[in-house]
Design an enzyme around this catalytic site. Structure first.
Site, PDB file in Angstrom:
ATOM      1  N   ILE A  14      -8.143 -41.864 122.289  1.00 41.94           N
ATOM      2  CA  ILE A  14      -7.807 -40.726 121.410  1.00 41.94           C
ATOM      3  C   ILE A  14      -8.686 -40.743 120.163  1.00 41.94           C
ATOM      4  N   LEU A  37     -13.645 -53.046 118.578  1.00 36.03           N
ATOM      5  CA  LEU A  37     -14.224 -53.016 119.934  1.00 36.03           C
ATOM      6  C   LEU A  37     -13.568 -54.052 120.836  1.00 36.03           C
ATOM      7  N   THR A  38     -12.259 -53.937 120.972  1.00 34.79           N
ATOM      8  CA  THR A  38     -11.541 -54.742 121.964  1.00 34.79           C
ATOM      9  C   THR A  38     -11.921 -54.212 123.346  1.00 34.79           C
ATOM     10  N   LEU A  83      -5.406 -45.052 113.890  1.00 28.66           N
ATOM     11  CA  LEU A  83      -5.097 -45.040 115.328  1.00 28.66           C
ATOM     12  C   LEU A  83      -5.250 -46.405 115.972  1.00 28.66           C
ATOM     13  N   THR A 132       3.666 -42.720 118.368  1.00 34.96           N
ATOM     14  CA  THR A 132       3.999 -42.369 119.749  1.00 34.96           C
ATOM     15  C   THR A 132       5.450 -41.915 119.883  1.00 34.96           C
ATOM     16  N   ASP A 133       5.710 -41.120 120.912  1.00 35.57           N
ATOM     17  CA  ASP A 133       7.101 -40.720 121.193  1.00 35.57           C
ATOM     18  C   ASP A 133       7.934 -41.897 121.720  1.00 35.57           C
ATOM     19  N   GLU A 134       7.259 -42.986 122.117  1.00 39.74           N
ATOM     20  CA  GLU A 134       8.006 -44.111 122.708  1.00 39.74           C
ATOM     21  C   GLU A 134       8.928 -44.791 121.696  1.00 39.74           C
ATOM     22  N   TYR A 157       5.583 -52.953 123.019  1.00 39.55           N
ATOM     23  CA  TYR A 157       4.646 -51.971 122.455  1.00 39.55           C
ATOM     24  C   TYR A 157       5.381 -50.979 121.550  1.00 39.55           C
ATOM     25  N   ALA A 159       8.305 -51.157 120.203  1.00 37.64           N
ATOM     26  CA  ALA A 159       8.928 -51.820 119.043  1.00 37.64           C
ATOM     27  C   ALA A 159       7.894 -52.060 117.948  1.00 37.64           C
ATOM     28  N   LYS A 161       5.163 -50.244 117.447  1.00 38.13           N
ATOM     29  CA  LYS A 161       4.810 -48.947 116.857  1.00 38.13           C
ATOM     30  C   LYS A 161       5.954 -48.454 115.950  1.00 38.13           C
ATOM     31  N   PRO A 212      -0.661 -47.519 142.820  1.00 37.19           N
ATOM     32  CA  PRO A 212       0.597 -48.238 142.584  1.00 37.19           C
ATOM     33  C   PRO A 212       1.605 -47.399 141.799  1.00 37.19           C
ATOM     34  N   ARG A 288       8.326 -51.515 136.449  1.00 40.22           N
ATOM     35  CA  ARG A 288       8.017 -52.084 135.125  1.00 40.22           C
ATOM     36  C   ARG A 288       9.330 -52.521 134.469  1.00 40.22           C
TER      37      ARG A 288
HETATM   38  P1  NAD Z   1      -6.829 -47.243 123.066  1.00 41.69           P
HETATM   39  O1  NAD Z   1      -6.227 -48.526 123.520  1.00 41.69           O
HETATM   40  O2  NAD Z   1      -7.632 -46.416 124.005  1.00 41.69           O
HETATM   41  O3  NAD Z   1      -7.773 -47.508 121.800  1.00 41.69           O
HETATM   42  C1  NAD Z   1      -7.407 -48.370 120.757  1.00 41.69           C
HETATM   43  C2  NAD Z   1      -8.627 -48.602 119.879  1.00 41.69           C
HETATM   44  O4  NAD Z   1      -8.231 -49.476 118.804  1.00 41.69           O
HETATM   45  C3  NAD Z   1      -9.787 -49.286 120.596  1.00 41.69           C
HETATM   46  O5  NAD Z   1     -11.006 -48.675 120.249  1.00 41.69           O
HETATM   47  C4  NAD Z   1      -9.731 -50.718 120.094  1.00 41.69           C
HETATM   48  O6  NAD Z   1     -10.996 -51.365 120.081  1.00 41.69           O
HETATM   49  C5  NAD Z   1      -9.181 -50.512 118.691  1.00 41.69           C
HETATM   50  N1  NAD Z   1      -8.496 -51.715 118.183  1.00 41.69           N
HETATM   51  C6  NAD Z   1      -7.530 -52.435 118.815  1.00 41.69           C
HETATM   52  N2  NAD Z   1      -7.159 -53.481 118.058  1.00 41.69           N
HETATM   53  C7  NAD Z   1      -7.878 -53.391 116.909  1.00 41.69           C
HETATM   54  C8  NAD Z   1      -7.939 -54.175 115.732  1.00 41.69           C
HETATM   55  N3  NAD Z   1      -7.176 -55.263 115.588  1.00 41.69           N
HETATM   56  N4  NAD Z   1      -8.781 -53.807 114.737  1.00 41.69           N
HETATM   57  C9  NAD Z   1      -9.565 -52.694 114.882  1.00 41.69           C
HETATM   58  N5  NAD Z   1      -9.572 -51.943 115.992  1.00 41.69           N
HETATM   59  C10 NAD Z   1      -8.731 -52.273 116.992  1.00 41.69           C
HETATM   60  O7  NAD Z   1      -5.622 -46.416 122.449  1.00 41.69           O
HETATM   61  P2  NAD Z   1      -5.320 -44.848 122.524  1.00 41.69           P
HETATM   62  O8  NAD Z   1      -4.627 -44.544 123.784  1.00 41.69           O
HETATM   63  O9  NAD Z   1      -6.525 -44.099 122.145  1.00 41.69           O
HETATM   64  O10 NAD Z   1      -4.232 -44.723 121.342  1.00 41.69           O
HETATM   65  C11 NAD Z   1      -4.652 -44.556 120.006  1.00 41.69           C
HETATM   66  C12 NAD Z   1      -3.416 -44.485 119.113  1.00 41.69           C
HETATM   67  O11 NAD Z   1      -2.608 -43.394 119.502  1.00 41.69           O
HETATM   68  C13 NAD Z   1      -2.548 -45.728 119.197  1.00 41.69           C
HETATM   69  O12 NAD Z   1      -2.062 -45.999 117.899  1.00 41.69           O
HETATM   70  C14 NAD Z   1      -1.416 -45.314 120.130  1.00 41.69           C
HETATM   71  O13 NAD Z   1      -0.233 -46.023 119.818  1.00 41.69           O
HETATM   72  C15 NAD Z   1      -1.292 -43.852 119.800  1.00 41.69           C
HETATM   73  N6  NAD Z   1      -0.789 -42.996 120.904  1.00 41.69           N
HETATM   74  C16 NAD Z   1      -1.346 -43.063 122.149  1.00 41.69           C
HETATM   75  C17 NAD Z   1      -0.904 -42.197 123.150  1.00 41.69           C
HETATM   76  C18 NAD Z   1      -1.508 -42.206 124.534  1.00 41.69           C
HETATM   77  O14 NAD Z   1      -0.999 -41.518 125.426  1.00 41.69           O
HETATM   78  N7  NAD Z   1      -2.587 -42.937 124.797  1.00 41.69           N
HETATM   79  C19 NAD Z   1       0.130 -41.287 122.867  1.00 41.69           C
HETATM   80  C20 NAD Z   1       0.684 -41.263 121.584  1.00 41.69           C
HETATM   81  C21 NAD Z   1       0.211 -42.105 120.605  1.00 41.69           C
HETATM   82  O1  DAU Z   2       4.307 -41.654 125.514  1.00 35.91           O
HETATM   83  C1  DAU Z   2       3.161 -42.043 124.820  1.00 35.91           C
HETATM   84  C2  DAU Z   2       2.629 -43.342 125.388  1.00 35.91           C
HETATM   85  O2  DAU Z   2       2.039 -43.021 126.649  1.00 35.91           O
HETATM   86  C3  DAU Z   2       1.604 -44.003 124.472  1.00 35.91           C
HETATM   87  O3  DAU Z   2       2.225 -44.385 123.267  1.00 35.91           O
HETATM   88  C4  DAU Z   2       1.000 -45.245 125.156  1.00 35.91           C
HETATM   89  O4  DAU Z   2      -0.020 -45.786 124.336  1.00 35.91           O
HETATM   90  C5  DAU Z   2       0.415 -44.816 126.474  1.00 35.91           C
HETATM   91  O5  DAU Z   2      -0.083 -45.952 127.159  1.00 35.91           O
HETATM   92  C6  DAU Z   2       1.453 -44.099 127.336  1.00 35.91           C
HETATM   93  O6  DAU Z   2       2.470 -45.018 127.766  1.00 35.91           O
HETATM   94  P1  DAU Z   2       3.099 -44.974 129.249  1.00 35.91           P
HETATM   95  O7  DAU Z   2       3.663 -46.285 129.561  1.00 35.91           O
HETATM   96  O8  DAU Z   2       3.956 -43.771 129.418  1.00 35.91           O
HETATM   97  O9  DAU Z   2       1.721 -44.707 130.097  1.00 35.91           O
HETATM   98  P2  DAU Z   2       1.185 -45.330 131.474  1.00 35.91           P
HETATM   99  O10 DAU Z   2       0.003 -44.528 131.855  1.00 35.91           O
HETATM  100  O11 DAU Z   2       1.059 -46.803 131.392  1.00 35.91           O
HETATM  101  O12 DAU Z   2       2.372 -45.007 132.483  1.00 35.91           O
HETATM  102  C7  DAU Z   2       2.773 -43.661 132.716  1.00 35.91           C
HETATM  103  C8  DAU Z   2       3.911 -43.698 133.718  1.00 35.91           C
HETATM  104  O13 DAU Z   2       3.372 -44.137 134.992  1.00 35.91           O
HETATM  105  C9  DAU Z   2       5.001 -44.683 133.370  1.00 35.91           C
HETATM  106  O14 DAU Z   2       6.247 -44.157 133.779  1.00 35.91           O
HETATM  107  C10 DAU Z   2       4.661 -45.927 134.182  1.00 35.91           C
HETATM  108  C11 DAU Z   2       4.026 -45.345 135.436  1.00 35.91           C
HETATM  109  N1  DAU Z   2       2.987 -46.193 136.072  1.00 35.91           N
HETATM  110  C12 DAU Z   2       1.984 -46.668 135.289  1.00 35.91           C
HETATM  111  C13 DAU Z   2       0.999 -47.468 135.824  1.00 35.91           C
HETATM  112  C14 DAU Z   2      -0.109 -48.028 134.960  1.00 35.91           C
HETATM  113  C15 DAU Z   2       3.045 -46.457 137.427  1.00 35.91           C
HETATM  114  O15 DAU Z   2       3.954 -45.984 138.131  1.00 35.91           O
HETATM  115  N2  DAU Z   2       2.067 -47.248 137.959  1.00 35.91           N
HETATM  116  C16 DAU Z   2       1.057 -47.776 137.215  1.00 35.91           C
HETATM  117  O16 DAU Z   2       0.196 -48.506 137.780  1.00 35.91           O
END
Ligand code: NAD
Ligand code: DAU
Length: 353
Positions: A14, A37-38, A83, A132-134, A157, A159, A161, A212, A288
């Protein structure tokens, strides 16, 4: 208006779309991207904007207090869009401490650095936490998460956030730090790391590997195209009200199994395979732990107050996402090589298969 903004985690999924949105739309801003850059951070996500004069990359860890304080002292950022996080629920189940460290401690390091710089001089300053909505836990079969839904996180995760959200609010209450928080539903789109459901399935379909599905596959998520999230972040950052929270979501609920079946059909069409080929890869596996049943966002506040709504339908967004992955095979190959393979084997028990 000239502004120095720090975006953390801008090399991630994002974050890279947020960096692009701000760097290209606001040439007068100086945008600094702080990212460790993890495994999830990838500078190739930003090759199209990296040469812009208003973009600056800083490699660094948000938990490194000395480095963060020095960066804030040097650049005197007027705003932070935070972020950077450990973002994958399954990894948090395996290693909660990494999530406490980055998501909780890292957030407090940033808050403290911002406070040290601007305490009692808050006019025009803003700390934006992207959450996040989680944090709201799980819904039953009905209802939606609103901005006043009580926090009830269920995974390490979520908890972490929720904890970081609370720290942001606490800095607002205690020190008067102007903040905004947004809580968004599941994103999907280009640059999505393939540990997450949609890109994982795209990758596995391309390699003829099992898809999966945890438990019975009836878990529900509310999916939003990542570019629409980046647009929402831009709006909340510029027009959101201090000390307020905004829920962001697409009113787009899908069970995992229906979503994966749709993805299979679209992939078969794109790859010119008989419809049903990819669906044959679906494999139900152990659920999960603590798996939240349903997330669904009530996005009426951001719609009514800031005029935001998604621009892309799910069918359009999924098609664009698949096209992006098909057109960027080297991106997918790079991020799935190396340490990711070890994670995958352990998570899906596939080492010897
Ligand atoms: P991501 O895992 O793709 O990216 C995370 C980034 O943070 C990476 O570039 C990583 O290198 C960097 N990072 C991690 N640890 C770090 C540290 N200690 N110092 C500096 N940089 C660090 O994550 P994403 O999916 O892009 O999510 C971004 C944000 O949005 C997060 O805060 C997540 O909780 C939130 N969010 C994600 C989703 C989703 O669906 N992916 C939805 C709602 C909110
Ligand atoms: O709701 C926002 C969140 O969405 C963000 O805060 C998180 O950063 C992001 O990772 C995401 O979390 P989820 O756990 O919802 O996303 P994920 O893609 O891991 O899983 C989506 C759904 O699919 C969930 O119900 C678990 C299921 N799943 C996931 C994986 C990886 C499977 O059934 N099989 C899988 O292998």
């Amino acid at each position: 208006m000239s502004k120095k903004i720090l975006i953390t985690g801008g090399a991630g999924f994002i974050g890279s779309h947020v960096v692009r949105q701000l760097v290209t739309k606001y040439p007068d801003y100086q945008v600094f991207n702080l990212d460790a850059l993890t495994y999830a951070g990838n500078l190739t996500n930003l090759t199209d904007v990296e040469h812009r004069p208003n973009y600056h990359f800083v490699k660094g860890d948000i938990t490194d207090e000395t480095a963060v304080n020095a960066l804030f002292a040097e650049h005197r950022f007027e705003a932070v869009i935070h972020l950077a996080a450990e973002s994958h629920v399954d990894r948090s189940i395996a290693d909660p401490f990494a999530f406490v460290k980055t998501n909780v401690l890292g957030t407090v390091v940033l808050l403290q650095a911002f406070k040290e710089l601007w305490f009692n001089n808050w006019a025009g300053k803003r700390f934006y936490h992207v959450s996040t909505d989680e944090v709201y836990g799980t819904l039953g079969e009905t209802g939606l998460f609103t901005e006043t839904t009580p926090y009830a996180p269920n995974s390490p995760y979520s908890a972490s956030k929720a904890s970081s959200d609370h720290f942001v609010r606490a800095y607002g209450e205690t020190y008067g730090m102007p903040f905004v928080i947004s809580n968004c539903s599941n994103n999907y789109g280009p640059n999505h790391f393939p540990e997450k459901l949609i890109p994982l399935c795209i990758h596995n379909i391309l390699h003829g590997k099992p898809l999966p599905i945890y438990g019975n596959g009836k878990f529900i998520r509310d999916w939003l195209y990542v570019v629409d999230h980046a647009r929402a972040i831009d709006l909340v950052f510029h027009r959101g009200v201090d000390f307020e929270t905004y829920n962001i979501g697409g009113f787009n609920e899908w069970t995992n199994i229906d979503l994966v079946k749709l993805l299979c059909q679209l992939m078969d069409e794109k790859l010119g395979k008989p419809i049903g080929t990819s669906e044959g890869l679906i494999t139900y596996i152990t659920d999960r732990p603590g798996h939240d049943l349903r997330y669904a966002i009530d996005a009426r506040k951001i719609n009514a107050e800031l005029g935001w709504k998604p621009t892309v339908t799910f069918e359009q967004g999924l098609a664009q996402t698949i096209d992006w992955f098909l057109n960027n095979p080297e991106w997918l190959a790079n991020v799935t090589s190396g340490s990711y393979q070890g994670y995958y084997d352990k998570q899906y028990n596939t080492k010897d298969k």
